[in-house]
Motif scaffolding. Structure first.
Motif, PDB file in Angstrom:
ATOM      1  N   GLU A 113       0.816  -1.213   0.000  1.00 48.16           N
ATOM      2  CA  GLU A 113       0.000   0.000   0.000  1.00 48.16           C
ATOM      3  C   GLU A 113       0.854   1.269   0.000  1.00 48.16           C
ATOM      4  O   GLU A 113       0.373   2.336  -0.362  1.00 48.16           O
ATOM      5  CB  GLU A 113      -0.907   0.020   1.241  1.00 48.16           C
ATOM      6  N   VAL A 114       2.101   1.156   0.411  1.00 54.59           N
ATOM      7  CA  VAL A 114       2.954   2.330   0.594  1.00 54.59           C
ATOM      8  C   VAL A 114       3.974   2.412  -0.540  1.00 54.59           C
ATOM      9  O   VAL A 114       4.684   1.436  -0.809  1.00 54.59           O
ATOM     10  CB  VAL A 114       3.691   2.269   1.948  1.00 54.59           C
ATOM     11  N   ALA A 115       4.027   3.562  -1.197  1.00 51.15           N
ATOM     12  CA  ALA A 115       5.015   3.810  -2.258  1.00 51.15           C
ATOM     13  C   ALA A 115       6.079   4.751  -1.712  1.00 51.15           C
ATOM     14  O   ALA A 115       6.015   5.966  -1.892  1.00 51.15           O
ATOM     15  CB  ALA A 115       4.336   4.396  -3.492  1.00 51.15           C
ATOM     16  N   VAL A 116       7.082   4.191  -1.029  1.00 51.25           N
ATOM     17  CA  VAL A 116       8.078   5.024  -0.352  1.00 51.25           C
ATOM     18  C   VAL A 116       9.003   5.735  -1.329  1.00 51.25           C
ATOM     19  O   VAL A 116       9.687   6.687  -0.955  1.00 51.25           O
ATOM     20  CB  VAL A 116       8.923   4.181   0.624  1.00 51.25           C
ATOM     21  N   GLU A 117       9.031   5.286  -2.602  1.00 58.16           N
ATOM     22  CA  GLU A 117       9.922   5.938  -3.556  1.00 58.16           C
ATOM     23  C   GLU A 117       9.509   7.384  -3.841  1.00 58.16           C
ATOM     24  O   GLU A 117      10.291   8.173  -4.386  1.00 58.16           O
ATOM     25  CB  GLU A 117       9.970   5.144  -4.868  1.00 58.16           C
ATOM     26  N   THR A 118       8.287   7.764  -3.450  1.00 59.80           N
ATOM     27  CA  THR A 118       7.825   9.144  -3.646  1.00 59.80           C
ATOM     28  C   THR A 118       8.056  10.019  -2.422  1.00 59.80           C
ATOM     29  O   THR A 118       7.742  11.209  -2.463  1.00 59.80           O
ATOM     30  CB  THR A 118       6.314   9.145  -3.983  1.00 59.80           C
ATOM     31  N   PHE A 119       8.597   9.467  -1.348  1.00 61.57           N
ATOM     32  CA  PHE A 119       8.803  10.221  -0.113  1.00 61.57           C
ATOM     33  C   PHE A 119      10.123  10.991  -0.212  1.00 61.57           C
ATOM     34  O   PHE A 119      11.208  10.395  -0.173  1.00 61.57           O
ATOM     35  CB  PHE A 119       8.841   9.297   1.107  1.00 61.57           C
ATOM     36  N   GLY A 120      10.032  12.297  -0.317  1.00 65.88           N
ATOM     37  CA  GLY A 120      11.238  13.097  -0.470  1.00 65.88           C
ATOM     38  C   GLY A 120      12.032  13.244   0.807  1.00 65.88           C
ATOM     39  O   GLY A 120      13.254  13.410   0.766  1.00 65.88           O
ATOM     40  N   ALA A 121      11.379  13.184   1.963  1.00 64.89           N
ATOM     41  CA  ALA A 121      12.071  13.412   3.235  1.00 64.89           C
ATOM     42  C   ALA A 121      12.641  12.133   3.839  1.00 64.89           C
ATOM     43  O   ALA A 121      13.344  12.194   4.854  1.00 64.89           O
ATOM     44  CB  ALA A 121      11.121  14.061   4.241  1.00 64.89           C
ATOM     45  N   MET A 122      12.354  10.990   3.249  1.00 61.22           N
ATOM     46  CA  MET A 122      12.858   9.728   3.797  1.00 61.22           C
ATOM     47  C   MET A 122      14.277   9.478   3.315  1.00 61.22           C
ATOM     48  O   MET A 122      14.613   9.732   2.160  1.00 61.22           O
ATOM     49  CB  MET A 122      11.937   8.565   3.388  1.00 61.22           C
ATOM     50  N   ALA A 123      15.129   8.963   4.180  1.00 56.60           N
ATOM     51  CA  ALA A 123      16.511   8.661   3.834  1.00 56.60           C
ATOM     52  C   ALA A 123      16.580   7.564   2.774  1.00 56.60           C
ATOM     53  O   ALA A 123      15.716   6.686   2.704  1.00 56.60           O
ATOM     54  CB  ALA A 123      17.288   8.229   5.081  1.00 56.60           C
ATOM     55  N   LYS A 124      17.623   7.633   1.941  1.00 56.67           N
ATOM     56  CA  LYS A 124      17.749   6.689   0.832  1.00 56.67           C
ATOM     57  C   LYS A 124      17.853   5.253   1.330  1.00 56.67           C
ATOM     58  O   LYS A 124      17.218   4.344   0.768  1.00 56.67           O
ATOM     59  CB  LYS A 124      18.981   7.058   0.000  1.00 56.67           C
ATOM     60  N   THR A 125      18.634   5.033   2.371  1.00 56.90           N
ATOM     61  CA  THR A 125      18.792   3.672   2.877  1.00 56.90           C
ATOM     62  C   THR A 125      17.488   3.118   3.438  1.00 56.90           C
ATOM     63  O   THR A 125      17.188   1.930   3.282  1.00 56.90           O
ATOM     64  CB  THR A 125      19.870   3.637   3.971  1.00 56.90           C
ATOM     65  N   GLU A 126      16.684   3.982   4.072  1.00 56.77           N
ATOM     66  CA  GLU A 126      15.399   3.516   4.608  1.00 56.77           C
ATOM     67  C   GLU A 126      14.437   3.176   3.482  1.00 56.77           C
ATOM     68  O   GLU A 126      13.676   2.196   3.571  1.00 56.77           O
ATOM     69  CB  GLU A 126      14.802   4.587   5.517  1.00 56.77           C
ATOM     70  N   LYS A 127      14.465   3.954   2.391  1.00 56.96           N
ATOM     71  CA  LYS A 127      13.628   3.634   1.224  1.00 56.96           C
ATOM     72  C   LYS A 127      13.999   2.272   0.661  1.00 56.96           C
ATOM     73  O   LYS A 127      13.123   1.433   0.390  1.00 56.96           O
ATOM     74  CB  LYS A 127      13.820   4.691   0.132  1.00 56.96           C
ATOM     75  N   ILE A 128      15.302   2.056   0.466  1.00 56.06           N
ATOM     76  CA  ILE A 128      15.756   0.787  -0.112  1.00 56.06           C
ATOM     77  C   ILE A 128      15.382  -0.376   0.794  1.00 56.06           C
ATOM     78  O   ILE A 128      14.911  -1.423   0.320  1.00 56.06           O
ATOM     79  CB  ILE A 128      17.279   0.835  -0.345  1.00 56.06           C
ATOM     80  N   ALA A 129      15.574  -0.215   2.107  1.00 56.46           N
ATOM     81  CA  ALA A 129      15.236  -1.287   3.050  1.00 56.46           C
ATOM     82  C   ALA A 129      13.745  -1.605   3.001  1.00 56.46           C
ATOM     83  O   ALA A 129      13.349  -2.779   3.074  1.00 56.46           O
ATOM     84  CB  ALA A 129      15.648  -0.880   4.462  1.00 56.46           C
ATOM     85  N   PHE A 130      12.900  -0.583   2.861  1.00 58.43           N
ATOM     86  CA  PHE A 130      11.454  -0.791   2.815  1.00 58.43           C
ATOM     87  C   PHE A 130      11.059  -1.549   1.542  1.00 58.43           C
ATOM     88  O   PHE A 130      10.272  -2.499   1.591  1.00 58.43           O
ATOM     89  CB  PHE A 130      10.734   0.559   2.867  1.00 58.43           C
ATOM     90  N   ILE A 131      11.625  -1.145   0.395  1.00 55.02           N
ATOM     91  CA  ILE A 131      11.301  -1.818  -0.867  1.00 55.02           C
ATOM     92  C   ILE A 131      11.802  -3.257  -0.853  1.00 55.02           C
ATOM     93  O   ILE A 131      11.124  -4.171  -1.344  1.00 55.02           O
ATOM     94  CB  ILE A 131      11.893  -1.036  -2.051  1.00 55.02           C
ATOM     95  N   LEU A 132      12.976  -3.482  -0.266  1.00 50.40           N
ATOM     96  CA  LEU A 132      13.497  -4.852  -0.180  1.00 50.40           C
ATOM     97  C   LEU A 132      12.600  -5.724   0.692  1.00 50.40           C
ATOM     98  O   LEU A 132      12.435  -6.926   0.420  1.00 50.40           O
ATOM     99  CB  LEU A 132      14.920  -4.830   0.389  1.00 50.40           C
ATOM    100  N   GLU A 190      25.415  -3.390   3.105  1.00 49.99           N
ATOM    101  CA  GLU A 190      24.625  -4.518   3.609  1.00 49.99           C
ATOM    102  C   GLU A 190      23.322  -4.643   2.835  1.00 49.99           C
ATOM    103  O   GLU A 190      22.862  -5.757   2.531  1.00 49.99           O
ATOM    104  CB  GLU A 190      24.348  -4.320   5.098  1.00 49.99           C
ATOM    105  N   LEU A 191      22.713  -3.507   2.489  1.00 51.94           N
ATOM    106  CA  LEU A 191      21.500  -3.530   1.663  1.00 51.94           C
ATOM    107  C   LEU A 191      21.796  -4.091   0.273  1.00 51.94           C
ATOM    108  O   LEU A 191      20.943  -4.766  -0.329  1.00 51.94           O
ATOM    109  CB  LEU A 191      20.924  -2.112   1.548  1.00 51.94           C
ATOM    110  N   LYS A 192      22.989  -3.806  -0.247  1.00 55.03           N
ATOM    111  CA  LYS A 192      23.388  -4.359  -1.549  1.00 55.03           C
ATOM    112  C   LYS A 192      23.423  -5.888  -1.487  1.00 55.03           C
ATOM    113  O   LYS A 192      22.937  -6.568  -2.396  1.00 55.03           O
ATOM    114  CB  LYS A 192      24.757  -3.807  -1.934  1.00 55.03           C
ATOM    115  N   ARG A 193      23.987  -6.416  -0.407  1.00 51.38           N
ATOM    116  CA  ARG A 193      24.034  -7.875  -0.250  1.00 51.38           C
ATOM    117  C   ARG A 193      22.636  -8.467  -0.162  1.00 51.38           C
ATOM    118  O   ARG A 193      22.334  -9.480  -0.811  1.00 51.38           O
ATOM    119  CB  ARG A 193      24.842  -8.226   1.000  1.00 51.38           C
ATOM    120  N   ILE A 194      21.762  -7.821   0.611  1.00 49.68           N
ATOM    121  CA  ILE A 194      20.384  -8.313   0.744  1.00 49.68           C
ATOM    122  C   ILE A 194      19.656  -8.250  -0.590  1.00 49.68           C
ATOM    123  O   ILE A 194      18.913  -9.180  -0.960  1.00 49.68           O
ATOM    124  CB  ILE A 194      19.635  -7.481   1.813  1.00 49.68           C
TER     125      ILE A 194
END
Length: 480
Positions: free
Chosen positions: A172-191, A248-252
């Motif tokens: 339900e959540v499209a975090v890629e559109t969140f401008g204030a969220m940190a890049k690593t947190e976006k990637i972790a959420f999508i993963l 670490e996110l790259k490995r995951i």
């Protein structure tokens, strides 16, 4: 008294009315808050009513700091009384107040999120998360908090065994559109979204979600200092402490992509994922980690169908100095590069134990069809070798070279022709295979013209050499 002061100040100086009222109310609020917090032994509702009255005055006065303190103190009062029902009611009630400040709602949601881990049971925790989720829905200024709430709820659902519900919640959540969220947190959420889709075997959605992450994002230099945001730019929040680092996110990410490609038995893409994992510095520094990964790279290179990409990866892997640590695999890759026929039985006897040992290595066993596909790749390699040395060959001789029956040799040859890995024609009545490419009339004429040109060049060079020798001989005779 509050009303009279605001009316008097409005007539004196309209610009100063808000500040003077705010100062007066703030002083009054501080006194009421102390009284309310001291009144815990009395009725909780009376203390909340006092703070609600304070919050109302602060909200109408436009005092951001005072309103934030009032709403957070109300929640703190409910939390310390362990009245979770009243806490949920007050969160909803305060969010629906007329003209409620955005900063107050944000502070209230952030404050309540700290109480989630303090809940006495799982039902209370879910109820609090759902309350906060409903309050933050549709509000862009608390979109990051809402994403974190949904992630917590999805984790609870997953622990209860409800994988499909957890995956639906995360999607339900499209975090890629969140401008204030940190890049690593976006990637972790999508993963996390991709992982849940793979867990419920929804490979189509997993592929769609994985494409939201570009592999180039992992190559960013994290050692550089962050630039200060310019005036007017959105401020990026710091990620929570439990978010892994970029490497670490790259490995995951590549572990999840390996799971996806294993479903399709796409060996070349699996090899490329292991290759990217192999290049992570933390893995490259530890032999106990990079040796199993390099073994997997070698196996999946061999299992991948022959094409230019596979050939390029094969040659680049052979140039790796670390391959000398596993000489058996170096020898195996050299056999594939060398244009010589490989005997399947002898090769399988040599590497059967290595193949079986992959189950106990880091990364797990190879694919289910790996043994069958390995034999298929060796046969394809042998057919390509034969096509380099023969323009015409009988099916019987081809079958002998491949250690197959005539029917099996014809079947594998036909499959390679259909896949356009090879150009060949089979004369079945005569039992002859022709590997020559049929040329049209223009190509034949061009080849004739080229041959004639070469012939004339040779004749001209020969005439020049003869003339040169004649002149040298005549000069020698004259000198004598």
């Amino acid at each position: 008294m509050l009303f009279s002061l605001s009316r008097i100040s409005k007539f004196r100086n309209p610009k100063a009315s808000q500040s003077s009222t705010s100062l007066f109310v703030s002083a009054r609020v501080s006194h009421l808050m102390v009284e309310a917090m001291d009144g815990k032994s009395r009725n909780l509702e009376a203390a909340i009513d006092q703070l609600l009255n304070v919050e109302k005055h602060m909200r109408f006065a436009g005092d951001v700091a005072g309103t934030k303190k009032a709403v957070t103190d109300i929640l703190q009062l409910c939390f310390e009384a362990k009245d979770w029902k009243a806490l949920n009611e007050q969160i909803v009630n305060l969010s629906k107040k007329r003209g409620q400040l955005k900063q107050a709602v944000t502070a209230m949601v952030q404050q309540a999120m700290q109480y989630i881990d303090e809940t006495p049971d799982i039902e209370t925790r879910i109820e609090l998360i759902k309350t906060l989720n409903s309050v933050s829905a549709g509000k862009i200024y608390v979109e990051i908090e809402r994403a974190r709430l949904i992630k917590k709820l999805a984790k609870i659902k997953e622990e209860q065994g409800l994988i499909s519900e957890a995956a639906d919640l995360m999607q339900e959540v499209a975090v890629e559109t969140f401008g204030a969220m940190a890049k690593t947190e976006k990637i972790a959420f999508i993963l996390e979204q991709v992982r849940l889709c793979l867990d419920r075997q929804d490979y189509v959605r997993a592929q769609i979600l994985s494409r939201k992450i570009s592999p180039r994002v992992f190559d960013a230099d994290t050692s550089k200092e962050k630039k200060r945001p310019k005036e007017g730019d959105s401020v990026v929040e710091e990620p929570p402490a439990d978010i892994p680092s970029l490497l670490e996110l790259k490995r995951i990410y590549y572990e999840l992509m390996i799971r996806y490609y294993l479903h399709n038995n796409d060996y070349l893409e699996i090899c490329r994922c292991y290759k990217a994992t192999y290049e992570i510095p933390s893995i490259g520094e530890n032999p106990s980690q990079w040796i199993p990964v390099l073994r997997k790279i070698c196996w999946y290179l061999i299992l991948a169908p022959h094409d230019p990409m596979q050939s390029s990866l094969l040659n680049s892997t052979l140039e790796d100095k670390n391959l000398s640590e596993i000489p058996n695999f170096r020898l195996l890759l050299k056999q594939l590069v060398t244009m010589e026929v490989i005997q399947w039985t002898s090769l399988w006897n040599c590497y059967k134990d290595e193949f079986e040992n992959e189950k106990n290595m880091l990364g797990g066993s190879l694919a289910d069809k790996a043994a069958e596909d390995l034999r298929q790749r060796i046969i394809e390699h042998n057919i390509l070798v034969v096509s380099k040395y023969y323009s015409r060959i009988t099916l019987k001789r081809l079958a002998e070279l491949l250690c197959l029956t005539i029917q099996e040799a014809e079947k594998h040859l036909s499959e390679m022709v259909v896949s356009k890995a090879l150009v060949a024609k089979i004369d079945r009545p005569m039992g002859i295979v022709c590997f020559q490419v049929a040329k049209d009339s223009n190509e034949i004429l061009n080849s004739w013209a080229a041959n004639l040109e070469k012939l004339l060049e040779l004749v001209e060079k020969s005439c020049h050499q003869i003339h040169k020798e004649t002149m040298v001989h005549k000069a020698a005779l004259r000198a004598a």
